[in-house]
Enzyme design. Structure first.
Site, PDB file in Angstrom:
ATOM      1  N   CYS A 117       0.198  -1.207   0.310  1.00 11.66           N
ATOM      2  CA  CYS A 117       0.150   0.087   0.345  1.00 11.66           C
ATOM      3  C   CYS A 117       1.106   1.581  -0.110  1.00 11.66           C
ATOM      4  CB  CYS A 117      -0.545   0.142   1.101  1.00 11.66           C
ATOM      5  SG  CYS A 117      -1.814   1.656   1.720  1.00 11.66           S
ATOM      6  N   CYS A 147       0.226   3.222   2.934  1.00 13.02           N
ATOM      7  CA  CYS A 147       0.829   3.069   3.949  1.00 13.02           C
ATOM      8  C   CYS A 147       2.281   3.555   4.272  1.00 13.02           C
ATOM      9  CB  CYS A 147       0.772   1.370   4.136  1.00 13.02           C
ATOM     10  SG  CYS A 147      -0.998   0.816   4.124  1.00 13.02           S
TER      11      CYS A 147
END
Length: 117
Positions: free
Chosen positions: A28, A31
């Site tokens: 991600c 992230c």
């Protein structure tokens, strides 16, 4: 610090300090931005202010992801003593949000208000 299914008891249940948790996935993009902030500055800032800052890879720790009802990442939440959950947030926020949250958990005024007082 990495939070795992195996060290949960030590970090969360047996901790008398507030704990800020970042649930993330290595695939991600947002992230990774938050993980970099945690590694470079947020973990140290939390430590200096009496707050434990940890991250948890949801792919490697499905039991924790399920226990905290993580449906999407990045997902952050704070656990205060007595395992009360506070401040759940989905998605990447501006870095000031995370520093101000650490301040709240530490019982201080906001990061920026302290700069100008």
């Amino acid at each position: 610090m990495e939070l795992t299914d195996k060290n949960y008891e030590k970090i969360i249940k047996n901790n008398e300090k507030p704990v800020f948790i970042d649930f993330y996935s290595p695939t991600c993009g947002p992230c990774q931005m938050l993980t970099q902030l945690i590694d470079e500055r947020l973990e140290k800032y939390g430590e200096e202010n009496g707050v434990t800052v940890v991250k948890c890879n949801v792919s490697r720790n499905p039991k924790l992801a399920e226990a905290f009802k993580v449906r999407s990442v990045p997902f952050t939440i704070a656990v205060i003593p007595n395992e009360k959950l506070k401040y759940p947030e989905l998605g990447l926020k501006h870095e000031t949000y995370y520093f101000e949250l650490i301040d709240k958990l530490a019982g201080k005024g906001s990061f920026f208000s302290r700069l100008f007082t």
